[in-house]
Scaffold this motif. Structure first.
Motif, PDB file in Angstrom:
ATOM      1  N   SER A  99      40.594  54.870   7.466  1.00 47.96           N
ATOM      2  CA  SER A  99      41.036  54.292   8.743  1.00 47.96           C
ATOM      3  C   SER A  99      40.119  53.178   9.211  1.00 47.96           C
ATOM      4  N   LEU A 100      38.826  53.332   8.933  1.00 45.54           N
ATOM      5  CA  LEU A 100      37.841  52.419   9.510  1.00 45.54           C
ATOM      6  C   LEU A 100      36.880  51.944   8.428  1.00 45.54           C
ATOM      7  N   GLY A 101      36.536  50.666   8.458  1.00 44.48           N
ATOM      8  CA  GLY A 101      35.549  50.104   7.547  1.00 44.48           C
ATOM      9  C   GLY A 101      34.284  49.749   8.297  1.00 44.48           C
ATOM     10  N   ILE A 102      33.129  49.932   7.663  1.00 42.62           N
ATOM     11  CA  ILE A 102      31.853  49.625   8.326  1.00 42.62           C
ATOM     12  C   ILE A 102      31.004  48.719   7.441  1.00 42.62           C
ATOM     13  N   LEU A 143      50.266  50.179   6.084  1.00 43.79           N
ATOM     14  CA  LEU A 143      49.382  50.346   7.231  1.00 43.79           C
ATOM     15  C   LEU A 143      49.558  51.713   7.892  1.00 43.79           C
ATOM     16  N   SER A 144      50.719  52.340   7.683  1.00 41.26           N
ATOM     17  CA  SER A 144      51.004  53.554   8.454  1.00 41.26           C
ATOM     18  C   SER A 144      51.680  54.682   7.692  1.00 41.26           C
ATOM     19  N   LYS A 160      48.029  47.157  15.801  1.00 36.39           N
ATOM     20  CA  LYS A 160      47.974  45.711  16.078  1.00 36.39           C
ATOM     21  C   LYS A 160      46.714  45.094  15.488  1.00 36.39           C
ATOM     22  N   VAL A 161      45.580  45.785  15.618  1.00 34.97           N
ATOM     23  CA  VAL A 161      44.334  45.284  15.031  1.00 34.97           C
ATOM     24  C   VAL A 161      44.454  45.226  13.511  1.00 34.97           C
ATOM     25  N   ARG A 162      45.060  46.246  12.911  1.00 39.12           N
ATOM     26  CA  ARG A 162      45.245  46.258  11.459  1.00 39.12           C
ATOM     27  C   ARG A 162      46.106  45.080  11.008  1.00 39.12           C
ATOM     28  N   GLU A 163      47.208  44.838  11.721  1.00 40.74           N
ATOM     29  CA  GLU A 163      48.095  43.724  11.380  1.00 40.74           C
ATOM     30  C   GLU A 163      47.381  42.389  11.542  1.00 40.74           C
ATOM     31  N   LEU A 192      42.269  48.335   7.100  1.00 39.88           N
ATOM     32  CA  LEU A 192      41.274  49.124   7.826  1.00 39.88           C
ATOM     33  C   LEU A 192      40.878  48.386   9.098  1.00 39.88           C
ATOM     34  N   VAL A 193      40.644  49.126  10.159  1.00 42.01           N
ATOM     35  CA  VAL A 193      40.007  48.527  11.332  1.00 42.01           C
ATOM     36  C   VAL A 193      38.528  48.402  10.976  1.00 42.01           C
ATOM     37  N   THR A 194      38.030  47.177  10.940  1.00 42.87           N
ATOM     38  CA  THR A 194      36.715  46.920  10.360  1.00 42.87           C
ATOM     39  C   THR A 194      35.679  46.594  11.425  1.00 42.87           C
ATOM     40  N   VAL A 195      34.531  47.271  11.336  1.00 44.23           N
ATOM     41  CA  VAL A 195      33.394  47.019  12.234  1.00 44.23           C
ATOM     42  C   VAL A 195      32.311  46.349  11.400  1.00 44.23           C
TER      43      VAL A 195
END
Length: 392
Positions: A274-277, A178-179, A360-363, A297-300
Motif C-alpha cells: 500500500s505504501l512506499g518509503i 490500483l484496487s 486519488k493519490v495513487r492515480e 503505491l502511496v509513496t513517502v
C-alpha cells in the motif's frame, strides 16, 4: 533480463571489453576515498582505452577524472551522463557544520583541527573535480538537483548542462491494478543496502509508528518489507546490523529483508504493498520512488534532492491531511524526520487502500511517473545527443 527486465535485440551490435584483471583498481580504500578512487579510475580508464580507443568516450559512472585520460591522452570526444556528483556543496556544508554522517564520523566532527584539514581536502578535490568535468563535450544529468550541483562545480563545462531524466520501465508497472484486489498493509522500501540509503531511519520511523498508533491500528497486521541488493560483505554485514536494530526496537516480527531477488519478486511486492518509503537524504534522482508511484503505491520520499525537485512536486500536506481540496493534486508525500514518516504511515494506512483520497493519490502518482518512462528518456537522450558536437 531477470534482474532488470530488459531485452537487448540481436540486431544491436554491442561488444564488451572485459577488464577483470585490473578490477582491483576500483576497490574502495578506507581513507582518502575520493582521491584514491579517482586515481584508480584513471588507471582503469587507461587500461580500457589501451585495449580499444573509441572516437567517443561516454561515462555514465560519474568518474570525471577519467576524462583526463580519454581527452588528453587518447584524444576522444567525451559525453557524460552524471547520476551523482562525486562531491557536492552539500558535502562541504556537512563538514563545515561538523554534522556526523556515514562519511563524516563523530571522531572527525568532534575534532576542529581534523575538520578543517578535511575541509581543505574537500575544497581542493572540488576544484580538481570541476576542472576534470569541464573537459566533457556533452554533459547530461539525471535531475535538476544534480544539475544545480554540477553547474556550481563544472563552471567551464562546454555546451551547457542538459537534464535527461533516467529511464524507468513504468509501462510494465501500469498494468498493476490500483484496487483489485485491495492492497495489503505492507510498507515497501526499495534500494541497495548502502549506508546513504538510511535504512536505519526507516526502522526507527516504523517502530515509532507502531508505538504511537498501535491502539488505533490494532489487528491491522502492518509489515515493513526492505527489498534490495547487497554488493559485497560490507552490505551483508549492514543487513545483519539492521536486523539487530529491528530486534532491539522490538519490531523484528513485522520486518522482512528480501535480498538479491529477480525483478519478478519486486514486481510481486509492488502489486501488494500500500505504501512506499524512501529515506535517502539528497538522493540524486530516485528511480525506486518512481517505480513505487507507477505501481500505485502511496509513496513517502525524503524531502530533499531529486524526489523533492522533480518527482513528488505536489506533495500531500501532512499539516492539513484532511483538507481534500488542498491535497486533490497530491502525487505522494515528503518527510525528513522519523516523526513525519510515522505520521505519514498512519495517515495513509488508517484511510485504507480503497479510500477515495488514497485512490486519488495513487492515480496522480501513476500519472506523474509517466514523465520518466523509457520512451521519454529515449526521445530526450536522442535529441540532446544528436544536437551535440560528439558526432561532428
Amino acid at each position: 533480463r531477470d534482474r532488470f527486465s530488459m531485452d537487448i535485440p540481436p540486431s544491436l551490435s554491442i561488444n564488451f571489453v572485459h577488464l577483470h584483471e585490473v578490477k582491483y583498481l576500483l576497490e574502495k580504500p578506507k581513507r582518502f576515498t575520493m582521491i584514491l578512487e579517482s586515481l584508480g579510475t584513471m588507471q582503469f580508464a587507461w587500461n580500457a582505452l589501451h585495449t580499444i580507443t573509441p572516437h567517443v568516450f561516454i561515462d555514465t559512472t560519474g568518474c570525471a577524472f577519467t576524462f583526463i585520460v580519454a581527452k588528453i591522452l587518447a584524444g576522444c570526444k567525451i559525453g557524460t551522463y552524471v547520476h551523482y556528483p562525486t562531491i557536492s556543496t552539500d558535502m562541504l556544508s556537512l563538514v563545515w557544520e561538523r554534522r556526523p554522517t556515514y562519511n563524516n564520523t563523530s571522531e572527525i566532527t568532534a575534532n576542529p583541527i581534523i575538520t578543517y584539514v578535511k575541509l581543505i581536502y574537500y575544497y581542493i578535490f572540488a576544484i580538481c573535480y570541476g576542472l576534470a568535468g569541464s573537459l566533457a563535450d556533452l554533459t547530461m544529468v539525471n535531475s535538476n538537483w544534480t544539475k544545480g550541483h554540477i553547474q556550481s562545480l563544472w563552471k567551464l563545462a562546454r555546451g551547457g548542462i542538459h537534464v535527461v531524466f533516467p529511464p524507468v520501465n513504468t509501462k510494465i508497472l501500469e498494468d498493476i491494478s490500483l484496487s483489485d484486489p485491495p492492497r495489503e498493509n505492507l510498507i515497501l522500501s526499495i534500494g541497495q543496502f548502502r549506508p546513504e540509503k538510511d535504512h536505519i531511519l526507516q526502522l526507527k520511523s516504523f517502530a515509532l509508528f507502531l508505538q504511537k498508533y498501535d491502539g488505533e491500528m490494532k489487528n491491522s497486521n502492518v509489515n515493513l518489507i526492505l527489498i534490495g541488493s547487497c554488493r559485497g560483505n560490507d552490505d551483508y554485514e549492514r543487513v545483519d546490523q539492521l536486523k539487530g536494530l529491528a530486534k532491539e526496537l522490538g519490531i523484528q516480527d513485522h520486518v522482512a529483508f528480501v535480498l538479491n531477488q529477480p525483478y519478478s519478486v519486486l514486481h510481486d511486492y509492488l502489486g501488494k504493498a500500500s505504501l512506499g518509503i524512501h529515506t535517502m537524504w539528497n538522493e540524486h534522482f530516485g528511480i525506486g520512488v518512481v517505480e513505487m508511484m507507477a505501481a500505485g503505491l502511496v509513496t513517502v520520499a525524503h524531502d530533499s534532492g531529486g524526489p523533492k525537485s522533480d518527482i513528488i512536486t505536489n506533495p500531500w500536506d501532512l499539516k492539513a491531511p484532511h483538507k481534500s481540496s488542498s491535497n486533490s493534486n497530491a502525487t505522494g508525500l515528503l518527510a525528513s524526520q522519523k516523526e513525519e514518516y510515522a505520521t505519514a504511515m498512519y495517515e495513509v494506512l488508517k484511510k485504507g487502500p480503497l479510500s477515495e483520497d488514497m485512490l486519488k493519490v495513487r492515480e496522480n502518482g501513476r500519472k506523474a511517473s509517466k514523465r520518466f518512462s523509457d520512451e521519454v528518456f529515449m526521445d530526450s537522450f536522442k535529441e540532446v545527443f544528436l544536437s551535440s558536437s560528439l558526432l561532428k
